[in-house]
Scaffold this active site. Structure first.
Site, short mmCIF file in Angstrom:
data_model
loop_
_atom_site.label_atom_id
_atom_site.label_comp_id
_atom_site.label_asym_id
_atom_site.label_seq_id
_atom_site.Cartn_x
_atom_site.Cartn_y
_atom_site.Cartn_z
CG ASP A 141 -0.31 -0.51 2.50
OD1 ASP A 141 0.93 -0.47 2.60
OD2 ASP A 141 -1.04 -0.95 3.39
CG ASN A 169 -9.07 -1.72 12.03
OD1 ASN A 169 -8.12 -2.34 11.56
ND2 ASN A 169 -9.50 -0.58 11.53
CG HIS A 176 -5.89 -2.29 8.94
ND1 HIS A 176 -6.03 -1.16 9.72
CD2 HIS A 176 -4.54 -2.47 8.80
CE1 HIS A 176 -4.83 -0.69 10.02
NE2 HIS A 176 -3.92 -1.47 9.49
CD GLU A 201 -8.85 0.90 7.80
OE1 GLU A 201 -8.97 0.05 8.69
OE2 GLU A 201 -8.02 1.82 7.87
C1 F6R Z 1 1.38 -1.55 6.11
C2 F6R Z 1 0.14 -2.27 6.24
C3 F6R Z 1 -0.67 -2.27 7.49
C4 F6R Z 1 0.15 -2.59 8.73
C5 F6R Z 1 -0.74 -2.53 9.98
C6 F6R Z 1 0.05 -2.79 11.25
O1 F6R Z 1 1.92 -1.74 4.82
O2 F6R Z 1 -0.24 -2.85 5.29
O3 F6R Z 1 -1.71 -3.21 7.35
O4 F6R Z 1 0.71 -3.85 8.61
O5 F6R Z 1 -1.33 -1.27 10.07
O6 F6R Z 1 0.94 -1.75 11.44
P1 F6R Z 1 2.07 -1.83 12.57
O7 F6R Z 1 3.02 -2.87 12.14
O8 F6R Z 1 2.68 -0.44 12.56
O9 F6R Z 1 1.36 -2.15 13.84
#
Ligand code: F6R
Length: 253
Positions: free
Chosen positions: A67, A136, A138, A143
């Site tokens: 992303d 959550n 994701h 989301e």
């Molecule tokens: C980032 C991504 C997100 C993160 C998620 C967890 O490329 O795709 O899904 O993996 O937000 O983020 P952290 O590792 O910062 O807790």
């Protein structure tokens, strides 16, 4: 879903890096799906250390990131382009034209999403996808409520996600409201998935994932239907599961 239980963040990172390196070392064209955020930073450090010891070349690898924020230029310190350069790409021999990340500044974002899907296909499809997970549920920036049939698309970021990511920005107002993300169907087409989970704050999230109910209100739950997912989690992340004795129904290594 296989679970590898690790003592701590360091061990989680080393375990994941070992799996990646073993596959990359085979030397055949390889498409590696990458994530950003805090969780994979340790893995990237391990890959850089290994590269510096002259161990593993990435010249035959295509990387595909999950992303990118909409509106942040590649040189913006908070863009995922910048993150990948800073944490990994500048240190290894992965050719720059083999580093695929959605362009969040594209004039025509819909065309960019389609183009991204085509580029993943051209690379032969993702052989191994690294994932983190949001509180959550994701995955990528998909989301809660995102269709399981979604492909690369533009998303409106949930308030919870913007708040969680505000730690990287001077203030929450500067966290973009939109992102381009691989879709859930795109992620599910990866041949293999490593989901990395660390810390107490993710303990309930991972417990919900492992209760097995598959629902669009919890995007990561779809991973229960993938044939080859390994969750690599540290002790803190597994604390709710261990308290609830849920591990009985899974093989925790
Ligand atoms: C980032 C991504 C997100 C993160 C998620 C967890 O490329 O795709 O899904 O993996 O937000 O983020 P952290 O590792 O910062 O807790």
């Amino acid at each position: 879903m296989k679970i590898i239980a690790c003592k701590d963040y360091k061990e989680m990172s080393q375990t994941a890096a070992k799996e990646i390196i073993a596959l990359v070392k085979k030397g055949t064209p390889f498409t590696l799906g990458l994530a950003t955020g805090s969780t994979p930073e340790g893995v990237y450090r391990e890959l850089v250390d290994d590269f510096n010891q002259g161990q593993t070349s990435y010249s035959h690898v295509t990387s595909v990131n999950l992303d990118e924020y909409v509106g942040l230029s590649k040189s913006d310190l908070n863009s995922y382009h910048y993150y990948m350069q800073a944490k990994l790409f500048q240190y290894i021999d992965l050719p720059s034209d083999q580093q695929l990340i959605p362009d969040g500044t594209a004039q025509d974002l819909e065309a960019e999403c389609e183009n991204y899907e085509q580029n993943i296909l051209k690379s032969g499809g993702v052989d191994l996808q690294i994932l983190g997970i949001g509180h959550n549920g994701h995955i990528g920036f998909n989301e809660p409520g995102t269709s399981f049939t979604s492909r690369t698309h533009v998303v409106e970021l949930a308030e919870k996600t913007r708040k969680a990511n505000a730690r990287f920005f001077p203030s929450i107002d500067q966290v973009p409201t939109k992102a381009v993300t691989m879709g859930i169907a795109t992620i599910m087409e990866s041949k293999r998935i490593l989901l990395l989970v660390s810390g107490k704050s993710k303990a309930d999230t991972i417990a919900r994932l492992l209760n097995g109910t598959v629902e669009e209100s919890f995007p990561a739950s779809i991973l229960n239907l993938h044939a080859d997912v390994t969750v690599i989690a540290d002790e803190e992340a597994l604390s709710t599961i261990n308290e609830n004795k849920m591990k009985k129904s899974y093989s925790i290594g």
